[in-house]
Design a protein around this motif. Structure first.
Motif, PDB file in Angstrom:
ATOM      1  N   ASN A 389      85.246  75.554  -8.894  1.00 10.72           N
ATOM      2  CA  ASN A 389      86.590  75.975  -9.329  1.00 10.72           C
ATOM      3  C   ASN A 389      86.677  76.213 -10.834  1.00 10.72           C
ATOM      4  O   ASN A 389      87.733  76.555 -11.350  1.00 10.72           O
ATOM      5  N   TRP A 390      85.577  76.008 -11.569  1.00 10.08           N
ATOM      6  CA  TRP A 390      85.614  76.164 -13.018  1.00 10.08           C
ATOM      7  C   TRP A 390      86.028  77.575 -13.435  1.00 10.08           C
ATOM      8  O   TRP A 390      86.758  77.761 -14.392  1.00 10.08           O
ATOM      9  N   SER A 391      85.535  78.555 -12.702  1.00  8.56           N
ATOM     10  CA  SER A 391      85.862  79.946 -13.034  1.00  8.56           C
ATOM     11  C   SER A 391      87.368  80.184 -12.917  1.00  8.56           C
ATOM     12  O   SER A 391      87.978  80.835 -13.760  1.00  8.56           O
ATOM     13  N   LYS A 392      87.959  79.618 -11.863  1.00  8.77           N
ATOM     14  CA  LYS A 392      89.410  79.753 -11.674  1.00  8.77           C
ATOM     15  C   LYS A 392      90.173  79.061 -12.793  1.00  8.77           C
ATOM     16  O   LYS A 392      91.166  79.581 -13.298  1.00  8.77           O
ATOM     17  N   VAL A 393      89.683  77.879 -13.194  1.00 13.32           N
ATOM     18  CA  VAL A 393      90.320  77.146 -14.297  1.00 13.32           C
ATOM     19  C   VAL A 393      90.226  77.955 -15.581  1.00 13.32           C
ATOM     20  O   VAL A 393      91.201  78.087 -16.332  1.00 13.32           O
ATOM     21  N   PHE A 394      89.046  78.537 -15.844  1.00 13.62           N
ATOM     22  CA  PHE A 394      88.866  79.328 -17.060  1.00 13.62           C
ATOM     23  C   PHE A 394      89.831  80.503 -17.100  1.00 13.62           C
ATOM     24  O   PHE A 394      90.429  80.808 -18.143  1.00 13.62           O
ATOM     25  N   ASN A 395      90.006  81.178 -15.969  1.00 15.47           N
ATOM     26  CA  ASN A 395      90.889  82.347 -15.930  1.00 15.47           C
ATOM     27  C   ASN A 395      92.345  81.982 -16.171  1.00 15.47           C
ATOM     28  O   ASN A 395      93.151  82.822 -16.570  1.00 15.47           O
ATOM     29  N   SER A 396      92.690  80.719 -15.903  1.00  9.85           N
ATOM     30  CA  SER A 396      94.081  80.303 -16.097  1.00  9.85           C
ATOM     31  C   SER A 396      94.255  79.469 -17.366  1.00  9.85           C
ATOM     32  O   SER A 396      95.316  78.908 -17.590  1.00  9.85           O
ATOM     33  N   ILE A 397      93.184  79.401 -18.200  1.00 14.18           N
ATOM     34  CA  ILE A 397      93.282  78.607 -19.430  1.00 14.18           C
ATOM     35  C   ILE A 397      94.407  79.143 -20.293  1.00 14.18           C
ATOM     36  O   ILE A 397      94.576  80.329 -20.464  1.00 14.18           O
ATOM     37  N   GLY A 398      95.127  78.247 -20.853  1.00 12.72           N
ATOM     38  CA  GLY A 398      96.273  78.597 -21.685  1.00 12.72           C
ATOM     39  C   GLY A 398      97.317  77.542 -21.504  1.00 12.72           C
ATOM     40  O   GLY A 398      97.389  76.886 -20.470  1.00 12.72           O
ATOM     41  N   PHE A 399      98.133  77.334 -22.513  1.00 13.15           N
ATOM     42  CA  PHE A 399      99.089  76.238 -22.471  1.00 13.15           C
ATOM     43  C   PHE A 399     100.254  76.536 -21.551  1.00 13.15           C
ATOM     44  O   PHE A 399     101.072  75.691 -21.290  1.00 13.15           O
ATOM     45  N   GLY A 400     100.323  77.768 -21.069  1.00 12.96           N
ATOM     46  CA  GLY A 400     101.408  78.069 -20.149  1.00 12.96           C
ATOM     47  C   GLY A 400     100.990  77.953 -18.703  1.00 12.96           C
ATOM     48  O   GLY A 400     101.699  78.358 -17.812  1.00 12.96           O
ATOM     49  N   SER A 401      99.826  77.395 -18.436  1.00 12.65           N
ATOM     50  CA  SER A 401      99.290  77.380 -17.076  1.00 12.65           C
ATOM     51  C   SER A 401      99.899  76.304 -16.195  1.00 12.65           C
ATOM     52  O   SER A 401      99.665  76.263 -15.005  1.00 12.65           O
ATOM     53  N   GLY A 402     100.680  75.388 -16.799  1.00 11.62           N
ATOM     54  CA  GLY A 402     101.350  74.376 -16.002  1.00 11.62           C
ATOM     55  C   GLY A 402     100.545  73.135 -15.755  1.00 11.62           C
ATOM     56  O   GLY A 402     100.973  72.242 -15.047  1.00 11.62           O
ATOM     57  N   ASP A 403      99.335  73.044 -16.299  1.00 10.88           N
ATOM     58  CA  ASP A 403      98.516  71.840 -16.109  1.00 10.88           C
ATOM     59  C   ASP A 403      99.072  70.713 -16.970  1.00 10.88           C
ATOM     60  O   ASP A 403      99.375  70.896 -18.141  1.00 10.88           O
ATOM     61  N   ASN A 404      99.209  69.537 -16.398  1.00 13.14           N
ATOM     62  CA  ASN A 404      99.818  68.409 -17.103  1.00 13.14           C
ATOM     63  C   ASN A 404      98.783  67.505 -17.770  1.00 13.14           C
ATOM     64  O   ASN A 404      99.060  66.355 -18.061  1.00 13.14           O
ATOM     65  N   ASN A 405      97.571  68.012 -17.971  1.00 15.49           N
ATOM     66  CA  ASN A 405      96.529  67.225 -18.611  1.00 15.49           C
ATOM     67  C   ASN A 405      97.011  66.729 -19.972  1.00 15.49           C
ATOM     68  O   ASN A 405      97.528  67.489 -20.788  1.00 15.49           O
ATOM     69  N   LYS A 406      96.833  65.422 -20.262  1.00 19.42           N
ATOM     70  CA  LYS A 406      97.340  64.837 -21.501  1.00 19.42           C
ATOM     71  C   LYS A 406      96.644  65.403 -22.715  1.00 19.42           C
ATOM     72  O   LYS A 406      97.264  65.591 -23.766  1.00 19.42           O
ATOM     73  N   ASP A 407      95.341  65.684 -22.614  1.00 22.76           N
ATOM     74  CA  ASP A 407      94.627  66.255 -23.757  1.00 22.76           C
ATOM     75  C   ASP A 407      95.144  67.649 -24.080  1.00 22.76           C
ATOM     76  O   ASP A 407      95.226  68.041 -25.247  1.00 22.76           O
ATOM     77  N   VAL A 408      95.465  68.435 -23.046  1.00 25.53           N
ATOM     78  CA  VAL A 408      96.050  69.762 -23.274  1.00 25.53           C
ATOM     79  C   VAL A 408      97.367  69.620 -24.027  1.00 25.53           C
ATOM     80  O   VAL A 408      97.649  70.348 -24.985  1.00 25.53           O
ATOM     81  N   GLU A 409      98.167  68.647 -23.602  1.00 16.68           N
ATOM     82  CA  GLU A 409      99.461  68.434 -24.257  1.00 16.68           C
ATOM     83  C   GLU A 409      99.269  68.008 -25.710  1.00 16.68           C
ATOM     84  O   GLU A 409      99.999  68.474 -26.603  1.00 16.68           O
ATOM     85  N   ASN A 410      98.304  67.140 -25.982  1.00 13.45           N
ATOM     86  CA  ASN A 410      98.041  66.728 -27.363  1.00 13.45           C
ATOM     87  C   ASN A 410      97.591  67.904 -28.220  1.00 13.45           C
ATOM     88  O   ASN A 410      98.015  68.053 -29.373  1.00 13.45           O
ATOM     89  N   THR A 411      96.714  68.748 -27.665  1.00  8.03           N
ATOM     90  CA  THR A 411      96.259  69.928 -28.395  1.00  8.03           C
ATOM     91  C   THR A 411      97.426  70.846 -28.702  1.00  8.03           C
ATOM     92  O   THR A 411      97.562  71.361 -29.813  1.00  8.03           O
ATOM     93  N   ARG A 412      98.259  71.036 -27.712  1.00 12.07           N
ATOM     94  CA  ARG A 412      99.419  71.900 -27.908  1.00 12.07           C
ATOM     95  C   ARG A 412     100.313  71.358 -29.021  1.00 12.07           C
ATOM     96  O   ARG A 412     100.793  72.112 -29.870  1.00 12.07           O
ATOM     97  N   LYS A 413     100.539  70.059 -29.036  1.00 11.94           N
ATOM     98  CA  LYS A 413     101.386  69.466 -30.072  1.00 11.94           C
ATOM     99  C   LYS A 413     100.790  69.651 -31.457  1.00 11.94           C
ATOM    100  O   LYS A 413     101.475  70.013 -32.405  1.00 11.94           O
TER     101      LYS A 413
END
Length: 554
Positions: A389-413
């Motif tokens: 599923n990595w390819s699918k994750v890569f294609n949806s990478i971006g802060f608007g993708s809806g993933d609630n990963n805490k590291d993503v949120e920290n990066t965004r902040k």
């Protein structure tokens, strides 16, 4: 000649009636437009105030109200612009070339068309006034009185704090930078009279590059050589008195916060200078944004000829230049990026499964561009997910993708700190960059003229619009929001590019504010109705002929 003269004689009275009616209509619409312009100034003032607070800290009702207000201000801007285009030169055009019957008839037809347009503008103004009243009523009904933040019970944690407590074993690719910075701080090869002077070194780089982590690693290595040590966080909106109190409490462990609470800045500075007078100290001032704040803090850092050292970190070049010697932190090499990526995923590259998707991993690392925070964030996003599923994750990478990963949120902040520190006119210029696809080379002159055409560049007396736009461009470079591309022969900056992770955050904010609408080959369907104001068509494969875009400007 007589026929033409007779026709002219019968047309002139009608032309006069048209001009009188046109003048009255124009006068009435102009009055309404001036009223709209005054209303727009009030709305913009409210939106500017709202923009000072990060969106995720606003109450939901405030966000809804602000979005309605912004869309209304967009529509007002459209009406005013339409009026200016329609009204420009109408009377002079009607009378010009009146000796030519054919041209006169054409001008009268044009007058009729413009008169119809002005009726439409008048109706649009009345509609907007009604909508403005509805928005105001909703504000009163739901008691939206100002910038209301989320409940105080939701504790906000500074994401930089995490960098202070990382295990040294987790740090990858920091050794060279740590050695270089340590040498800068301990090198005493200068004139003998300068060897005991205080030295200040400023680490500069964009958000997420690891400035805090590097400063902490050097601090841990050197602190045993000093009698007083402290590490303090400053941030985008610093309370200077709190920073001074924090330093005093670290230097003087016996002090209580209560003893310092009543002291003003001058008293705190005096107290800290007395404490540092006979000490050899190492102080880290992390994440400085504002020169004024730094100038006050620096007053307390006494140069006592005891070989004291100060490390600062910033993402703003002007701050670094006015702080001390500069250490420019570089992105990780591809090799070190791989090492960090696989360490976070599998505990090391040597433990990487033989069947892992190497091509997708390479693309992900390219997207991260050597930014440690981005690498850790995306590795955390992939951890625990099936490799197929990595390819699918890569294609949806971006802060608007809806993933609630805490590291993503920290990066965004962390990356959003830079955005919210920008004045409003620079935010518009930055959001406009979302029209460019990833990895695009953006030519400097073309970009500045686009800003001018869009009206983002504010006119200044005695300065051309291009010169002002060039200053905006340099300011975004200065703040590490865009990356310079230099001519290797002339040593001039002729273009820029955007880090993919920065572009993601720009696209997210742009979408939230309906600033730019992006259509690309990832779109599953073509909407029949689109309220886009600015449309960016990227790698489009579907036809646009059936789309209705009544508010499109560019």
């Amino acid at each position: 000649m007589e026929v033409v003269t007779g026709a002219m004689g019968s047309l002139l009275p009608k032309l006069g009636e048209l001009l009188v009616g046109e003048y009255k209509l124009l006068k009435g619409v102009k009055k309404d437009v001036e009223s709209l312009e005054r209303e727009m100034k009030s709305m913009n003032a409210a939106l500017v105030k709202m923009a000072e607070v990060p969106r995720d800290q606003l109450d939901n009702q405030v966000i809804i109200w602000a979005d309605e207000l912004r869309e209304l201000s967009y529509d007002m801007e459209d009406v005013v612009d339409n009026f200016l285009v329609c009204a420009e030169g109408s009377q002079s055009d009607a009378i010009a070339d009146s000796n030519n019957l054919k041209r006169l008839v054409g001008k009268m037809a044009n007058l009729f068309t413009k008169g119809k347009t002005r009726h439409q503008i008048g109706n649009a103004i009345r509609d907007i006034k009604n909508r403005a009243q509805e928005v105001a009523d909703r504000r009163d009904r739901y008691k939206v009185d100002g910038v209301v933040t989320n409940p105080a019970g939701k504790q906000k944690i500074d994401p930089r704090v995490l960098a202070l407590y990382k295990d040294q074993k987790e740090l990858v690719g920091i050794e060279d930078a740590r050695d270089e910075l340590t040498k800068m701080l301990t090198d005493d090869d200068g004139p003998k009279q300068q060897q005991h002077k205080m030295k200040i070194v400023s680490i500069i780089g964009p958000g997420g590059l690891g400035k805090t982590t590097l400063a902490k690693a050097v601090y841990d290595r050197l602190q045993t050589q000093f009698t007083c040590t402290t590490f303090v966080l400053v941030g985008r909106d610093p309370e200077v008195k709190k920073v001074l109190r924090d330093i005093i409490l670290e230097v003087d462990k016996n002090k209580c916060m209560g003893d310092l609470a009543t002291l003003d800045e001058t008293q705190l500075i005096s107290k800290l200078r007395r404490l540092l007078e006979n000490a050899r100290y190492l102080i880290v001032i992390d994440d400085i944004w504002d020169l004024k704040a730094w100038d006050i803090i620096k007053c307390a850092l006494l140069d006592n000829n005891h070989v004291s050292r100060v490390i600062t970190t910033t993402r703003i070049l002007d701050v670094a230049k006015n702080t001390g010697d500069i250490y420019k932190l570089k992105p990780l090499s591809h090799h070190l990026s791989e090492e960090l990526f696989y360490t976070r995923l599998f505990g090391g590259k040597d433990k990487c499964p033989f069947d892992h998707p190497a091509e997708v991993s390479s693309k992900i690392l390219q997207k991260c561009g050597g930014l440690p925070l981005a690498i850790i964030t995306l590795a955390s996003l992939l951890a625990g997910k099936p490799m197929e599923n990595w390819s699918k994750v890569f294609n949806s990478i971006g802060f608007g993708s809806g993933d609630n990963n805490k590291d993503v949120e920290n990066t965004r902040k962390i990356l959003s700190f830079s955005y919210y520190d920008l004045p409003c006119h620079l935010r518009s210029c930055l959001l406009h960059l979302s029209v460019y696809p990833e990895d695009d080379l953006i030519m400097k002159d073309t970009l500045i003229w686009q800003w001018v055409a869009e009206g983002f560049v504010i006119e200044e007396p005695g300065v051309s619009l291009f010169e002002t736009g060039e200053r905006y461009f340099n300011e975004l470079l200065n703040r590490s929001m865009i990356q310079p591309v230099e001519d290797s022969v002339k040593y001039t900056i002729y273009a820029c590019c955007i880090h993919d992770m920065v572009l993601d955050i720009i696209c997210l904010f742009s979408k939230e504010q309906n600033f730019v609408t992006i259509l690309d080959s990832n779109e599953e369907h073509t909407p029949s109705q689109c309220n886009a104001r600015r449309l960016a068509v990227q790698k489009r494969v579907l036809p646009l002929t059936n789309m209705n875009m009544p508010k499109l400007r560019s």
